[in-house]
Write an enzyme that holds these catalytic residues in place. Structure first.
Site, short mmCIF file in Angstrom:
data_model
loop_
_atom_site.label_atom_id
_atom_site.label_comp_id
_atom_site.label_asym_id
_atom_site.label_seq_id
_atom_site.Cartn_x
_atom_site.Cartn_y
_atom_site.Cartn_z
N GLY A 1 -20.98 -32.21 -15.67
CA GLY A 1 -21.02 -32.66 -14.28
C GLY A 1 -19.69 -32.87 -13.61
CB THR B 1 -20.17 -24.10 -13.18
OG1 THR B 1 -20.49 -24.27 -14.56
CG2 THR B 1 -20.79 -22.81 -12.69
CD GLU C 1 -29.80 -59.16 -17.78
OE1 GLU C 1 -28.58 -58.92 -17.58
OE2 GLU C 1 -30.49 -58.51 -18.59
#
Length: 662
Positions: A208, A212, A428
């Site tokens: 990513g 290319t 959390e």
């Protein structure tokens, strides 16, 4: 259906017509016309001795009458009927000399006529086999075209759509490839200096990052023929096909040089030789050998530049990476802050951003994002904006999209009991409080107990600046941060849950890397005990461990010591700040999600009632804005409907007063 396929089918149809014509031509035809008569009339003629001659075969009589009709008459009958007529009428008259009787010997069909069905079946089978082979090879191609290259030649008008101006955040990488482009445009400038242009460029980087995409930009800038193929297209089930396709690809490239050949995911065909199990023929190795010869062998391939991309350079064969083949390795890594800012500008060109969207702030909130992640994040934000009928993409929507890309979509419909909600809130809160108390950890950006993906909740931290290295103290603080949830459960709930399994796994991996890879253990010393070599099937059976049992035991003991020290430190931090832990957990239970500002205010002791009142007002204002947007959308739809009605009533051009009414 293309022209080649139609021509092939036409050939098969012509052959079929020729065969059928030959059958009709050689088939025996009756020489004289015959007239069929009933069985009773045949017996009457024989009884009246009105028959001059009879010709017999296996299926019928052919008789010539003495009187009346002089044409040949025949009668087809069963075997029993023919035998009765012969015994009662024909035989007595023949013995008396009144009737001439002749017959033919039984005929056997010719050998070629008996073989005709077999021949036709074989022809149909061959035709079906040819059809499926053509379909397998892409349709309409040659039957034995297995060895033909599958590289696609791209048109220049398509390549010109992507240039270096469309590639953001890769300035140094573009400079490396700009030399390739300059050589293809003006090779004489380099030849006069005795310079040799690189024959191959290997683009290396995580998935990513734009390998290319930058290769397409290189072809677009150079303006030369561009061949693209994947590494997996070389290898087939037939032996020798891969090497043949490599030869054919370079043969085609030589006809159009100077040109660029791009091989995507070259690790599919360029893996290290000798890594397989057994001594049989390895099709992948033969393909690699041919690629090595074509890139730098006895033949000359001047003007052909090979660009390859991979995210696994560690598994490539050393002969492929040497100078003369892939002379350059261009590393395309995850973009930094400046690169992310440029990439966000490129991908937001055709998207209506609201005034509150700050690209620099957005780049700081997306550390570690690849260009593909950034494009996906902005696309998700655009989808959410369109779903909510908003006129532009605001910062809150982008924040939601960032969280969705990182952790997955929210699962608000999941029913969670109060007990689990309280457990998740303290878990959390433990992460967030510990991260804030440690000086070496990243700043808390968001805390939520809304399930996303496979997680019941998460704590998002963002670094204030990009880091290339991490110190021993920072790694130890990361372990403490990961253990904050487990320690908070134990201290407050007097029990532990499975929610910390991933935290413990990540903490153990960090501790193991500190000991075995980075040499950060005082007792073991700066020695690397990790195996960097990739495990291949063939090598795995013969590889011997280079670590003794005593050292392995010492490594395990050191990893456990680091985890236990971090656990003790986490307990000390939370026990000294229980009021902050309770305040943050209560805020999560009430509001479910806390942003950076809300968390900091609760952490510093501000009452929860203030945050709740502000959140209620913010949600009310947000609902009012959304309702206003929906109202305007309904009004636009109504005006559009009225305009269509007026056009239907008054034609394509509505009257000016009608338009004013609209």
């Amino acid at each position: 259906m293309n022209r080649k396929t139609a021509r092939g089918l036409g050939l098969y149809f012509a052959i079929f017509l020729i065969i059928m014509a030959a059958v009709f031509f050689f088939y025996d035809k009756p020489e004289d016309p015959v007239k069929e008569i009933p069985f009773s009339q045949m017996i009457t003629e024989l009884a009246n001795e009105n028959v001059k001659s009879v010709h017999m075969d296996q299926t019928k009589f052919q008789a010539v009458l003495k009187k009346g009709d002089t044409s040949v008459v025949s009668y087809s009958s069963t075997t029993l009927e023919a035998d009765a007529v012969f015994q009662q009428y024909i035989m007595p008259q023949a013995e008396a000399g009144k009737l001439e009787v002749t017959s033919d010997e039984p005929k056997e069909p010719s050998w070629w006529l008996s073989m005709l069905p077999t021949f036709l079946i074989l022809l149909v089978f061959i035709g079906v086999w040819i059809f499926f082979m053509n379909q397998t090879q892409g349709g309409g191609g040659k039957v034995m075209g297995f060895g033909k290259s599958r590289a696609q030649l791209h048109k220049q008008e398509d390549l010109k759509k992507v240039t270096f101006d469309d590639v953001a955040g890769l300035e140094e990488e573009k400079e490396e490839l700009a030399e390739i482009v300059d050589f293809l445009r003006d090779p004489g400038k380099y030849m006069r200096m005795g310079a040799r242009i690189p024959k191959g460029v290997l683009l290396v980087g995580p998935p990513g990052t734009g390998k290319t995409y930058i290769s397409k930009a290189t072809a677009g800038e150079a303006g030369v023929p561009f061949y693209s193929i994947s590494g997996s297209d070389f290898v087939e089930m037939f032996v020798g096909v891969g090497a043949s396709r490599v030869r054919d690809m370079f043969t085609e490239a030589k006809k159009n040089k100077p040109c660029i050949v791009f091989i995507d995911e070259i690790d599919a065909v360029g893996r290290k030789r000798g890594a397989g199990l057994g001594g049989g023929h390895d099709e992948r190795e033969q393909t690699l050998n041919q690629l090595l010869v074509e890139m730098d062998g006895f033949g000359e391939n001047e003007g052909i530049i090979v660009i390859a991309a991979t995210n696994r350079p560690d598994v490539l064969d050393p002969a492929l990476l040497r100078p003369g083949r892939f002379d350059r390795q261009v590393v395309i890594d995850v973009p930094d802050l400046k690169g992310r800012e440029a990439i966000i500008k490129v991908h937001s060109r055709n998207k209506p951003l609201a005034k509150d969207v700050n690209v620099e702030t957005l780049a700081k909130r997306t550390p570690g994002f690849t260009p593909a992640d950034i494009e996906n994040m902005l696309n998700e934000a655009a989808i959410l904006t369109a779903r909510n009928n908003m006129p532009s993409i605001d910062m809150d929507t982008i924040e939601t999209a960032i969280t969705k890309v990182i952790a997955g979509p929210e699962k608000k419909s999941r029913i969670i009991s109060d007990k689990e909600k309280r457990l998740t809130a303290y878990h959390e809160a433990g992460h967030a409080v510990v991260a804030t108390l440690l000086p070496g950890t990243d700043k808390v950006h968001q805390v939520t107990i809304i399930p996303r993906g496979r997680a019941g909740g998460f704590t998002m931290t963002l670094p204030e600046e990009d880091k290339s290295y991490i110190t021993k103290g920072e790694m130890f603080d990361s372990i403490i941060h990961l253990l904050g949830g487990r320690v908070a459960e134990q201290l407050v709930l007097d029990d532990i849950s499975t929610g910390a399994s991933n935290d413990i796994e990540r903490a153990t991996n960090i501790a193991r890397n500190m000991v075995t890879r980075y040499g950060m253990s005082d007792s073991i010393g700066p020695v690397n005990y990790s195996s960097e070599e990739e495990v291949f099937l063939g090598r795995d059976f013969s590889t011997k461990k280079n670590i003794s049992e005593a050292v392995t035991s010492e490594i395990d003991h050191e990893i456990r010591r680091i985890i236990e020290d971090a656990y003790s430190k986490t307990v000390e931090l939370l026990e000294a700040n229980m009021d902050k832990l309770h305040a943050v957990a209560a805020g999560l239970i009430e509001l479910e999600t806390l942003d950076a500002e809300q968390f900091e205010r609760l952490f510093n002791g501000e009452p929860l009632e203030n945050l709740k009142a502000e959140e209620d007002a913010r949600q009310s204002e947000k609902a009012r804005q959304q309702e206003e947007v929906r109202r305007k959308a309904r009004e636009r739809a109504e005006r559009e409907e009225q305009r269509k009605i007026l056009q239907q009533n008054y034609g394509e051009k509505a009257r000016p007063q009608d338009q004013e009414d609209i």
